[in-house]
Design a protein around this motif. Structure first.
Motif, short mmCIF file in Angstrom:
data_model
loop_
_atom_site.label_atom_id
_atom_site.label_comp_id
_atom_site.label_asym_id
_atom_site.label_seq_id
_atom_site.Cartn_x
_atom_site.Cartn_y
_atom_site.Cartn_z
N ASP A 130 5.18 15.67 0.53
CA ASP A 130 3.97 14.78 0.78
C ASP A 130 4.23 13.58 1.52
O ASP A 130 5.10 13.13 1.00
CB ASP A 130 3.63 14.35 -0.83
CG ASP A 130 2.24 13.68 -0.88
OD1 ASP A 130 1.94 12.95 0.07
OD2 ASP A 130 1.63 13.75 -2.13
N MET A 131 3.67 13.24 2.34
CA MET A 131 3.87 12.15 3.05
C MET A 131 4.06 10.74 2.38
O MET A 131 4.94 9.90 2.57
CB MET A 131 2.97 12.18 4.41
CG MET A 131 3.31 12.88 5.45
SD MET A 131 5.07 13.07 5.93
CE MET A 131 5.22 11.41 6.55
N ASP A 132 3.11 10.56 1.43
CA ASP A 132 3.25 9.44 0.61
C ASP A 132 4.28 9.33 -0.23
O ASP A 132 4.96 8.25 -0.51
CB ASP A 132 2.14 9.46 -0.45
CG ASP A 132 0.69 9.08 0.29
OD1 ASP A 132 0.82 8.54 1.36
OD2 ASP A 132 -0.49 9.72 -0.18
N VAL A 133 4.90 10.44 -0.63
CA VAL A 133 6.25 10.54 -1.24
C VAL A 133 7.31 10.25 -0.33
O VAL A 133 8.41 9.44 -0.54
CB VAL A 133 6.47 11.78 -2.00
CG1 VAL A 133 7.97 11.79 -2.72
CG2 VAL A 133 5.36 12.15 -3.30
N ALA B 169 1.57 9.34 -5.82
CA ALA B 169 1.81 10.50 -5.81
C ALA B 169 2.74 10.78 -6.81
O ALA B 169 2.60 12.16 -7.20
CB ALA B 169 2.47 10.76 -4.40
N ALA B 170 3.58 10.20 -7.33
CA ALA B 170 4.44 10.55 -8.31
C ALA B 170 3.78 10.70 -9.58
O ALA B 170 4.46 11.27 -10.53
CB ALA B 170 5.47 9.46 -8.51
N GLU B 171 2.39 10.36 -9.78
CA GLU B 171 1.89 10.61 -11.38
C GLU B 171 1.40 12.12 -11.30
O GLU B 171 0.81 12.24 -12.29
CB GLU B 171 0.70 9.49 -11.32
CG GLU B 171 1.38 8.04 -11.79
CD GLU B 171 0.11 6.93 -11.55
OE1 GLU B 171 -0.93 7.48 -11.68
OE2 GLU B 171 0.39 5.84 -12.05
N TYR C 207 10.82 6.51 -4.23
CA TYR C 207 11.56 5.86 -5.47
C TYR C 207 10.70 6.21 -6.74
O TYR C 207 11.25 6.47 -7.81
CB TYR C 207 11.62 4.47 -5.27
CG TYR C 207 12.27 4.06 -4.04
CD1 TYR C 207 13.70 4.60 -3.89
CD2 TYR C 207 11.70 3.49 -2.94
CE1 TYR C 207 14.45 4.56 -2.60
CE2 TYR C 207 12.46 3.32 -1.69
CZ TYR C 207 13.73 3.85 -1.61
OH TYR C 207 14.42 3.73 -0.41
N HIS C 208 9.32 6.15 -6.65
CA HIS C 208 8.53 6.58 -8.09
C HIS C 208 8.87 7.97 -8.38
O HIS C 208 9.20 8.18 -9.65
CB HIS C 208 7.31 6.25 -7.79
CG HIS C 208 7.00 4.77 -7.69
ND1 HIS C 208 7.11 3.82 -8.53
CD2 HIS C 208 6.55 4.09 -6.56
CE1 HIS C 208 6.51 2.69 -8.06
NE2 HIS C 208 6.43 2.85 -6.66
N ALA C 209 8.74 8.81 -7.44
CA ALA C 209 9.20 10.49 -7.71
C ALA C 209 10.52 10.63 -7.91
O ALA C 209 10.66 11.39 -9.22
CB ALA C 209 8.87 11.06 -6.24
N LEU D 131 0.88 -1.39 -0.27
CA LEU D 131 -0.21 -0.10 -0.19
C LEU D 131 0.65 1.04 0.08
O LEU D 131 0.62 2.09 -0.77
CB LEU D 131 -0.95 0.06 1.08
CG LEU D 131 -1.88 1.05 1.38
CD1 LEU D 131 -2.61 1.23 0.08
CD2 LEU D 131 -2.71 0.99 2.77
N THR D 132 2.00 1.27 0.86
CA THR D 132 2.84 2.36 0.77
C THR D 132 3.63 2.56 -0.46
O THR D 132 3.54 3.94 -1.23
CB THR D 132 4.11 2.22 1.76
OG1 THR D 132 3.35 2.03 3.25
CG2 THR D 132 5.09 3.25 1.95
N ASP D 133 3.91 1.56 -1.02
CA ASP D 133 4.70 1.60 -2.66
C ASP D 133 3.57 2.23 -3.73
O ASP D 133 3.65 2.99 -4.34
CB ASP D 133 5.09 0.33 -3.13
CG ASP D 133 5.85 0.37 -4.20
OD1 ASP D 133 6.82 1.01 -4.26
OD2 ASP D 133 5.54 -0.41 -5.15
N GLU D 134 2.18 1.75 -3.55
CA GLU D 134 1.18 2.23 -4.50
C GLU D 134 0.66 3.58 -4.16
O GLU D 134 0.74 4.51 -5.23
CB GLU D 134 0.00 1.19 -4.32
CG GLU D 134 -1.25 1.96 -4.86
CD GLU D 134 -1.20 1.56 -6.53
OE1 GLU D 134 -1.77 2.03 -7.30
OE2 GLU D 134 -0.23 0.70 -6.80
N LYS D 135 0.88 4.05 -2.75
CA LYS D 135 0.50 5.46 -2.59
C LYS D 135 1.86 6.57 -3.39
O LYS D 135 1.44 7.45 -3.58
CB LYS D 135 0.48 5.75 -1.04
CG LYS D 135 -1.00 5.26 -0.62
CD LYS D 135 -1.17 5.43 0.90
CE LYS D 135 -2.50 5.09 1.47
NZ LYS D 135 -2.54 5.42 3.08
#
Length: 84
Positions: free
Chosen positions: A23-26, A11-13, A31-33, A3-7
């Motif tokens: 942003d706490m999700d980032v 967020a990176a999209e 890594y996605h960001a 779930l953390t990775d998905e959020k």
């Protein structure tokens, strides 16, 4: 995918002008960001924090060697918070 990775992925999209590393999700999964910045914005100014992120090795190396241009000396110090 957790779930953390998905959020973090969601967020990176966001468009670059809305992507913030505050942003706490980032923060929890940046890594996605980082991947997005590496591909789309190798030098990125966070729209909320106002700080820069450099994501290409050669650019990072140049910035570290050129301390006259790339310095934090002009930044305002953060005032310590005191408890009442």
């Amino acid at each position: 995918m957790s779930l953390t990775d998905e959020k973090g992925r969601l967020a990176a999209e966001k468009p670059l002008d809305q992507l913030t590393f505050l942003d706490m999700d980032v923060v929890k999964c940046p890594y996605h960001a980082y991947k997005k910045l590496h591909q789309d914005a190798p030098v990125f100014k966070d729209p909320v924090g106002g700080f820069y992120i450099i994501s290409h090795y050669d650019d990072i190396s140049k910035a570290l060697k050129d301390t006259a241009t790339f310095s934090s000396d002009s930044l305002m110090p953060i005032k310590e918070k005191t408890r009442p």
